[in-house]
Design an enzyme around this catalytic site. Structure first.
Site, PDB file in Angstrom:
ATOM      1  N   ASP A 176      10.360  -5.177   8.532  1.00  0.00           N
ATOM      2  CA  ASP A 176       9.315  -6.097   8.975  1.00  0.00           C
ATOM      3  C   ASP A 176       9.935  -7.425   9.416  1.00  0.00           C
ATOM      4  O   ASP A 176      10.136  -8.340   8.622  1.00  0.00           O
ATOM      5  CB  ASP A 176       8.305  -6.326   7.843  1.00  0.00           C
ATOM      6  CG  ASP A 176       7.160  -7.225   8.288  1.00  0.00           C
ATOM      7  OD1 ASP A 176       7.184  -7.698   9.445  1.00  0.00           O
ATOM      8  OD2 ASP A 176       6.245  -7.453   7.473  1.00  0.00           O
ATOM      9  N   HIS A 218      -1.817  -1.623   9.309  1.00  0.00           N
ATOM     10  CA  HIS A 218      -1.713  -2.203   7.954  1.00  0.00           C
ATOM     11  C   HIS A 218      -3.044  -2.869   7.605  1.00  0.00           C
ATOM     12  O   HIS A 218      -3.912  -3.058   8.454  1.00  0.00           O
ATOM     13  CB  HIS A 218      -0.608  -3.263   7.922  1.00  0.00           C
ATOM     14  CG  HIS A 218       0.759  -2.680   7.859  1.00  0.00           C
ATOM     15  ND1 HIS A 218       1.608  -2.873   6.807  1.00  0.00           N
ATOM     16  CD2 HIS A 218       1.426  -1.880   8.733  1.00  0.00           C
ATOM     17  CE1 HIS A 218       2.747  -2.233   7.028  1.00  0.00           C
ATOM     18  NE2 HIS A 218       2.668  -1.616   8.198  1.00  0.00           N
ATOM     19  N   ASN A 242      -2.370   2.193   6.292  1.00  0.00           N
ATOM     20  CA  ASN A 242      -1.871   1.676   5.013  1.00  0.00           C
ATOM     21  C   ASN A 242      -3.008   1.182   4.127  1.00  0.00           C
ATOM     22  O   ASN A 242      -3.805   0.337   4.554  1.00  0.00           O
ATOM     23  CB  ASN A 242      -0.955   0.472   5.259  1.00  0.00           C
ATOM     24  CG  ASN A 242       0.414   0.872   5.769  1.00  0.00           C
ATOM     25  OD1 ASN A 242       0.619   1.986   6.227  1.00  0.00           O
ATOM     26  ND2 ASN A 242       1.346  -0.053   5.684  1.00  0.00           N
ATOM     27  N   HIS A 263      -3.972  -8.167   4.987  1.00  0.00           N
ATOM     28  CA  HIS A 263      -3.752  -7.610   3.652  1.00  0.00           C
ATOM     29  C   HIS A 263      -4.710  -8.197   2.615  1.00  0.00           C
ATOM     30  O   HIS A 263      -5.203  -9.307   2.794  1.00  0.00           O
ATOM     31  CB  HIS A 263      -2.308  -7.862   3.201  1.00  0.00           C
ATOM     32  CG  HIS A 263      -1.309  -7.103   4.016  1.00  0.00           C
ATOM     33  ND1 HIS A 263      -0.558  -7.684   4.993  1.00  0.00           N
ATOM     34  CD2 HIS A 263      -0.969  -5.792   4.005  1.00  0.00           C
ATOM     35  CE1 HIS A 263       0.221  -6.766   5.550  1.00  0.00           C
ATOM     36  NE2 HIS A 263      -0.012  -5.608   4.978  1.00  0.00           N
ATOM     37  N   ASP A 266       7.777  -0.084   2.269  1.00  0.00           N
ATOM     38  CA  ASP A 266       6.732  -0.880   2.927  1.00  0.00           C
ATOM     39  C   ASP A 266       7.230  -2.332   3.066  1.00  0.00           C
ATOM     40  O   ASP A 266       7.715  -2.921   2.092  1.00  0.00           O
ATOM     41  CB  ASP A 266       5.473  -0.827   2.045  1.00  0.00           C
ATOM     42  CG  ASP A 266       4.257  -1.409   2.724  1.00  0.00           C
ATOM     43  OD1 ASP A 266       4.185  -1.385   3.966  1.00  0.00           O
ATOM     44  OD2 ASP A 266       3.349  -1.868   1.984  1.00  0.00           O
ATOM     45  N   SER A 314       6.628  -1.291  -1.823  1.00  0.00           N
ATOM     46  CA  SER A 314       7.128  -2.570  -1.293  1.00  0.00           C
ATOM     47  C   SER A 314       8.368  -2.986  -2.083  1.00  0.00           C
ATOM     48  O   SER A 314       8.681  -2.400  -3.128  1.00  0.00           O
ATOM     49  CB  SER A 314       6.051  -3.641  -1.461  1.00  0.00           C
ATOM     50  OG  SER A 314       5.854  -3.859  -2.852  1.00  0.00           O
TER      51      SER A 314
HETATM   52  P1  13P Z   1      -4.536  -3.437   2.143  1.00  0.00           P
HETATM   53  O1  13P Z   1      -4.245  -4.705   1.419  1.00  0.00           O
HETATM   54  O2  13P Z   1      -5.665  -3.593   3.097  1.00  0.00           O
HETATM   55  O3  13P Z   1      -4.735  -2.277   1.243  1.00  0.00           O
HETATM   56  O4  13P Z   1      -3.241  -3.107   3.059  1.00  0.00           O
HETATM   57  C1  13P Z   1      -2.092  -2.563   2.478  1.00  0.00           C
HETATM   58  C2  13P Z   1      -0.929  -2.577   3.412  1.00  0.00           C
HETATM   59  O5  13P Z   1      -1.025  -2.816   4.598  1.00  0.00           O
HETATM   60  C3  13P Z   1       0.368  -2.265   2.822  1.00  0.00           C
HETATM   61  O6  13P Z   1       1.401  -2.395   3.747  1.00  0.00           O
HETATM   62  O1  G3H Z   2       1.479  -5.267   2.216  1.00  0.00           O
HETATM   63  C1  G3H Z   2       1.524  -5.473   1.026  1.00  0.00           C
HETATM   64  C2  G3H Z   2       1.308  -4.363   0.071  1.00  0.00           C
HETATM   65  O2  G3H Z   2      -0.031  -4.303  -0.325  1.00  0.00           O
HETATM   66  C3  G3H Z   2       2.263  -4.450  -1.089  1.00  0.00           C
HETATM   67  O3  G3H Z   2       1.980  -5.505  -1.913  1.00  0.00           O
HETATM   68  O4  G3H Z   2       4.136  -6.712  -2.414  1.00  0.00           O
HETATM   69  O5  G3H Z   2       2.188  -6.786  -4.009  1.00  0.00           O
HETATM   70  O6  G3H Z   2       3.527  -4.698  -3.732  1.00  0.00           O
HETATM   71  P1  G3H Z   2       3.011  -5.966  -3.084  1.00  0.00           P
HETATM   72 ZN    ZN Z   3       1.192  -3.980   5.107  1.00  0.00          ZN
END
Ligand code: 13P
Ligand code: G3H
Ligand code: ZN
Length: 308
Positions: free
Chosen positions: A104, A209, A252, A178, A82, A50
């Protein structure tokens, strides 16, 4: 082995009725754990980062690390951005050597989402990079964007979006979210929406996701060794397997890896109070990630032997 884009991976996954795991990483141990598991299971993989993971590790550090470790393991690997928030971040990743990016624009107005996605697709395709976009809104937090409610993807709009943007895959909202707290009551996914999109866009790769399963046994270890995580609930494994046998080609998972690493490190440090060599506990975390990813390949993705 050089990093590859997701085109062939998704074609094989769609035809084979399985999904490619997309695992978030931000450090070497997480990456090594994922890659070792994929090597053992001979599975292709998508390593994703990300914007905040990139800020943490550095874009060039990530690219070089993923290239080096994927070469060492001989695993077919794409490096993916991501939840790319805008054209500039997507371009930065493409220029640095990422082979796939997500733009996104799901929180934007529909026409704005189309416009920014088209802009990224044009630049990415010139560079042989795949593009994922998102339509519909997942409840929870995605990087800086938070929503309290799901806004399910509308199938006719998905068709229009894919045709007008030329995007290579589409993340849809069917009830996942998420993080570790996905459902208050019973878990429910809108497979009817997935099926309708699949029928209207035959052969087109869909992305899911928010697909961590949040194993209660792992939460228990966290809490037993000083953690305080209450009310966590993930997506049932049978639902994920069903999705990957359908048009979903990329699943994901981030939270499950974070939980496994944290639980194992908490346990190790509690049981070894005199230990202060980071390699000892980070190594335990790496092994925990490897174990989780092996389980995902076997029980969720069905991607064993998808590596060339
Ligand atoms: P989770 O939080 O369910 O692991 O999903 C991760 C995700 O979608 C990252 O883009
Ligand atoms: O969709 C979110 C992912 O789990 C990434 O999370 O922004 O904390 O790296 P993050
Ligand atoms: Zn995601």
């Amino acid at each position: 082995m050089t990093l590859i884009n997701t085109k062939e991976m998704f074609k094989k996954a769609y035809e084979g009725g399985y999904s490619i795991g997309a695992f978030n990483i931000s450090d070497m141990e997480q990456l090594q754990g994922v890659m070792e598991a994929c090597k053992e299971k001979n599975s292709a993989v998508i390593i994703q980062a990300s914007k905040s993971a990139i800020s943490y590790a550095g874009v060039n550090t990530l690219v070089e690390m993923v290239k080096t470790i994927s070469e060492q393991t001989g695993v077919d690997c794409a490096l993916h951005l991501d939840h790319g928030p805008n054209f500039e971040v997507a371009k930065m990743c493409i220029d640095a050597g990422f082979t796939s990016v997500m733009i996104d624009g799901s929180h934007l107005d529909y026409e704005e989402n189309i416009a920014v996605t088209k802009e990224v697709v044009e630049y990415a395709h010139k560079n042989n990079v795949s593009v994922e976009a998102e339509l519909g809104v997942l409840a929870g937090t995605e990087d800086d964007v938070t929503s309290d409610v799901h806004k399910y993807t509308e199938p006719d709009q998905a068709v229009d979006f894919v045709n007008r943007t030329g995007v290579d895959s589409l993340a849809i909202a069917i009830g996942t979210s998420h993080g570790a707290f996905k459902f208050k009551g019973e878990a429910k996914l809108r497979f009817d929406i997935l099926e309708e999109i699949q029928n209207k866009l035959p052969g087109f790769p869909i992305v899911l996701h928010g697909a961590s399963a949040v194993d209660p046994a792992v939460i228990e270890v966290c809490n037993q060794y000083g953690g305080d995580i209450a009310g966590a609930k993930g997506v049932p494994v049978d639902m994920l397997r069903k999705a990957s046998s359908m048009a979903v080609c990329k699943i994901n998972m981030d939270t499950d890896l974070r939980l496994a690493m944290t639980a194992s490190i908490r346990k190790f440090l509690a049981e070894n109070p005199r230990e202060f060599d980071p390699r000892k506990y980070l190594g335990v975390g790496r092994d925990a990630i490897k174990e989780v990813v092996i389980t995902k390949i076997e029980n969720v993705l069905g991607s064993e032997d998808s590596n060339k």
